[in-house]
Motif scaffolding. Structure first.
Motif, short mmCIF file in Angstrom:
data_model
loop_
_atom_site.label_atom_id
_atom_site.label_comp_id
_atom_site.label_asym_id
_atom_site.label_seq_id
_atom_site.Cartn_x
_atom_site.Cartn_y
_atom_site.Cartn_z
N ALA A 37 0.83 -1.22 0.00
CA ALA A 37 0.00 0.00 0.00
C ALA A 37 0.85 1.25 0.00
N VAL A 38 2.02 1.14 0.64
CA VAL A 38 2.87 2.32 0.71
C VAL A 38 3.79 2.42 -0.51
N MET A 39 4.31 1.28 -0.97
CA MET A 39 5.35 1.29 -1.99
C MET A 39 4.82 1.41 -3.41
N LEU A 40 3.60 0.95 -3.64
CA LEU A 40 3.10 1.03 -5.04
C LEU A 40 3.11 2.47 -5.50
N PRO A 41 3.66 2.73 -6.68
CA PRO A 41 3.76 4.12 -7.14
C PRO A 41 2.38 4.69 -7.47
N ALA A 42 2.24 5.95 -7.21
CA ALA A 42 0.98 6.63 -7.51
C ALA A 42 0.91 6.95 -8.99
N MET A 43 -0.25 6.69 -9.56
CA MET A 43 -0.50 6.99 -10.97
C MET A 43 -1.54 8.09 -11.06
N TYR A 44 -1.22 9.10 -11.89
CA TYR A 44 -2.11 10.25 -12.05
C TYR A 44 -2.74 10.20 -13.45
N ARG A 45 -3.97 10.56 -13.51
CA ARG A 45 -4.73 10.50 -14.77
C ARG A 45 -5.25 11.89 -15.11
N SER A 46 -4.95 12.29 -16.33
CA SER A 46 -5.47 13.56 -16.84
C SER A 46 -6.47 13.25 -17.96
N THR A 47 -7.59 13.89 -17.91
CA THR A 47 -8.69 13.57 -18.83
C THR A 47 -9.16 14.82 -19.55
N SER A 48 -9.43 14.64 -20.83
CA SER A 48 -10.06 15.72 -21.62
C SER A 48 -11.34 15.17 -22.24
N THR A 49 -12.30 16.02 -22.38
CA THR A 49 -13.60 15.63 -22.96
C THR A 49 -13.82 16.40 -24.24
N ILE A 50 -14.11 15.67 -25.30
CA ILE A 50 -14.30 16.28 -26.62
C ILE A 50 -15.72 16.01 -27.07
N LEU A 51 -16.40 17.07 -27.43
CA LEU A 51 -17.80 16.98 -27.87
C LEU A 51 -17.85 16.84 -29.39
N LEU A 96 9.38 10.67 -21.49
CA LEU A 96 8.58 9.68 -20.76
C LEU A 96 9.40 8.40 -20.58
N TYR A 97 9.11 7.70 -19.50
CA TYR A 97 9.71 6.40 -19.18
C TYR A 97 11.23 6.45 -19.32
N PRO A 98 11.90 7.34 -18.63
CA PRO A 98 13.36 7.45 -18.81
C PRO A 98 14.10 6.20 -18.40
N SER A 99 13.68 5.57 -17.29
CA SER A 99 14.40 4.36 -16.85
C SER A 99 14.11 3.19 -17.77
N ASP A 100 12.85 3.07 -18.22
CA ASP A 100 12.51 1.95 -19.11
C ASP A 100 13.22 2.09 -20.45
N ASP A 146 0.08 8.54 -15.85
CA ASP A 146 1.52 8.64 -15.66
C ASP A 146 1.79 8.91 -14.18
N ARG A 147 3.00 8.60 -13.75
CA ARG A 147 3.36 8.84 -12.35
C ARG A 147 3.47 10.33 -12.07
N SER A 148 3.73 11.12 -13.09
CA SER A 148 3.83 12.57 -12.90
C SER A 148 2.53 13.23 -13.34
N PRO A 149 1.90 13.97 -12.45
CA PRO A 149 0.65 14.64 -12.86
C PRO A 149 0.88 15.69 -13.94
N THR A 150 2.05 16.30 -13.90
CA THR A 150 2.34 17.31 -14.92
C THR A 150 2.49 16.68 -16.29
N LEU A 151 3.24 15.57 -16.34
CA LEU A 151 3.40 14.88 -17.62
C LEU A 151 2.07 14.31 -18.11
N ALA A 152 1.27 13.81 -17.17
CA ALA A 152 -0.04 13.29 -17.55
C ALA A 152 -0.87 14.38 -18.22
N GLN A 153 -0.84 15.58 -17.66
CA GLN A 153 -1.62 16.69 -18.24
C GLN A 153 -1.04 17.11 -19.58
#
Length: 579
Positions: A37-51, A96-100, A146-153
């Motif tokens: 619960a502590v170690m799992l990395p946080a994932m941030y999601r940015s969403t856009s809605t298109i009409l 994105l994904y610098p280590s991978d 993405d793990r980074s909210p800024t990159l996700a946005q």
């Protein structure tokens, strides 16, 4: 033991007796759950809605060249955007994904990014007669994790821009391709029409009189010519009658019978004199010898006149006179002998006529040198020549009419053969013209639709909810992990206790004894622990506690050095508990 009924006290005794088997699995699983619960990395999601907005101009007025459903177009655009070049450009642009990228292949990184991108459509009930389900896609959402909210946005914003651009590009290209295709098709059909028209013109020129529309005229003209031919026959018969009549009249009129002297008496011309001498000559030759002066005189005068005016012998008259003399001779021979003077005289006349006929044929003189001077003769002659000219004109006209009728009949016989090829050309031309008109109409519609897309009046994607930088992680759900970890820890502990109890063959209570021997024991003596056993148990507890402390210290040290500093872990744990 299988038939032994356990109550709550028995379960509590088992737990007390197997507390080690309950504690250690519970502790291990709980610790693992907490660490996860502590170690799992946080994932941030940015969403856009298109009409998805419908085109501004009603489709009944302007038809769009894009006829696919919105969800199909969204899937097509997604496939175009998620190509390797586009995604690699985004990965490099935002690092994105610098280590991978250092350890994994591009394919693995691209697959990971594709899984992080999600496109979900939003449907709603619409009043659409064509769609029985009354469900239509009115919008869709585009997300990136993405793990980074800024990159996700940023990545979501980049993907949204690509979606909007690709939609405009695909619609414009579709309209341009449709207009270009219809334009090329229109040119091809126009060239084909000109080719067919040229073939048709050559065919008409070659078979002008055999065309179907000319056949009726040919039939009418043939009927008219037949009537003209009948009229010509009637006119010819009339002219022939007229000709026979005039010839008969001319035969009875002397062309030179109108000359007279001063006292009004008719003056015989040389021709009349020649006729008179020629009529006297057979009588003289019959009465006298050839050397008789009268005979010689008449003969010389006849020869002189013939040289002067030509032969005036009428062969027909001579023949007729000769025939009459022969008939008269035949009658005399029936009555008299050949030596009878009348017979001899008649034979001499016949000989003289025969000689005159021979001379006339040998000389073959023409009496045309003498121009007729009888007005009646001249008039009749002129009428006869006019009639003859008219007859010749009628014959010439008849020949032309018959030749034209033969041509018309030939054209009418060939008309069915020409009609089939002509009908094929006409039908081909009509079909091509009809196809050309249809394509031209569609070309105009495509051009209007192209202008509609250029001016952004058609169906379009409108960004109604731009991507925002997420403030809270989308995953993992740490509270759920902790709760599930505790539940799993308890289940593991009780499972291990149940398993140990089932595998332990020892007798641990009076109920077990009763179940084995069938009677209850008289008394139950509790287990009396000796001093040595007490000391051994005490030492074991000390060793256990010491081991747990040492293991905790070593585990914490290893966790701090290898995984995460303990202060950070403590801070995160507080955040998890705070959530």
């Amino acid at each position: 033991m299988e038939n032994q009924t356990l109550d709550i006290k028995d379960y509590l005794k088992i737990i007390k007796r197997r507390k080690r088997f309950l504690f250690f699995p519970f502790l291990i699983v709980a610790l693992i759950s907490i660490v996860l619960a502590v170690m799992l990395p946080a994932m941030y999601r940015s969403t856009s809605t298109i009409l998805i907005e419908a085109q501004e101009i009603p489709s009944e007025l302007v038809h769009s060249t894009v006829t696919t459903f919105a969800d199909q177009r969204i899937q097509m655009i997604s496939q175009r955007i998620m190509t390797r070049p586009n995604l690699m450009e985004i990965i490099k642009k935002y690092d994105l994904y610098p280590s991978d990228r250092k350890t994994k292949t591009d394919e693995v990184i691209l697959e990971k990014m594709r899984k992080s991108i999600k496109v979900e459509t939003i449907s709603a009930d619409v009043d659409n007669k064509k769609n029985k389900d009354n469900q239509a896609t009115i919008a869709f959402t585009l997300t990136f994790d993405d793990r980074s909210p800024t990159l996700a946005q940023k990545v979501t914003n980049e993907l949204t821009s690509l979606f909007l651009k690709e939609n405009i590009k695909s619609r414009t290209e579709s309209a341009e391709n449709a207009a270009l295709f219809l334009s090329e098709e229109s040119k091809r059909l126009k060239a084909k029409i000109q080719e067919i028209q040229e073939k048709l013109a050559v065919f008409k020129e070659k078979n002008l009189n055999q065309l179907p529309q000319i056949s009726a005229l040919n039939q009418q003209e043939l009927t008219s010519l037949s009537n003209q031919l009948l009229s010509l026959d009637s006119q010819e018969r009339s002219l022939q009658d007229r000709r026979f009549y005039l010839e008969g009249e001319l035969a009875q009129i002397d062309p030179n019978a109108m000359a007279s002297n001063a006292v009004g008496n008719r003056v015989f011309d040389m021709k009349d004199r020649l006729k008179e001498l020629q009529s006297q000559y057979p009588s003289l030759i019959a009465s006298f010898s050839a050397n008789h002066p009268d005979v010689i005189k008449v003969k010389r005068e006849i020869e002189s006149l013939q040289k002067e005016i030509g032969s005036n012998d009428d062969v027909n008259n001579l023949n007729a006179e000769l025939t009459g003399k022969k008939a008269e001779l035949a009658l005399l021979l029936k009555q008299y002998s050949e030596k009878h003077p009348d017979v001899v005289k008649l034979q001499k006349q016949i000989s003289a006529l025969q000689q005159s006929l021979i001379n006339a044929k040998q000389n073959e003189y023409s009496n045309s040198a003498i121009q007729p001077d009888n007005p009646a003769y001249i008039t009749l002659k002129a009428q006869l020549e006019s009639v003859i000219n008219e007859i010749e004109s009628l014959n010439y006209t008849r020949g032309r009419i018959q030749s034209k009728m033969d041509d018309l009949r030939q054209s009418l016989r060939q008309a069915p053969l020409v009609e089939k090829e002509y009908s094929d050309l006409i039908q081909d031309l009509d079909n091509t013209n009809m196809r050309y008109r249809e394509v031209s109409a569609r070309e105009m519609e495509a051009q209007i639709s192209q202008q509609l897309e250029i001016e952004r009046k058609g169906e379009r994607f409108t960004l109604i909810d731009p991507p925002q930088e997420p403030l809270e992680p989308f995953s993992p759900n740490r509270i759920a992990i902790l709760v599930l970890g505790l539940v799993l820890a308890l289940t593991s502990g009780f499972g291990v206790v149940a398993l140990a109890e089932m595998l332990d063959p020892t007798i641990n209570g009076p109920k077990t004894v009763t179940a084995i021997i069938g009677v209850e024991p008289l008394a139950v003596i509790p287990y009396l622990e000796s001093q040595i056993e007490y000391q051994e148990h005490k030492n074991e507890r000390k060793i256990l506690v010491s081991g747990l402390v040492i293991a905790s210290i070593l585990g914490g040290l290893a966790f701090h050095l290898l995984i995460m500093p303990l202060d950070v872990f403590w801070y995160k744990l507080l955040r998890v508990l705070g959530n």
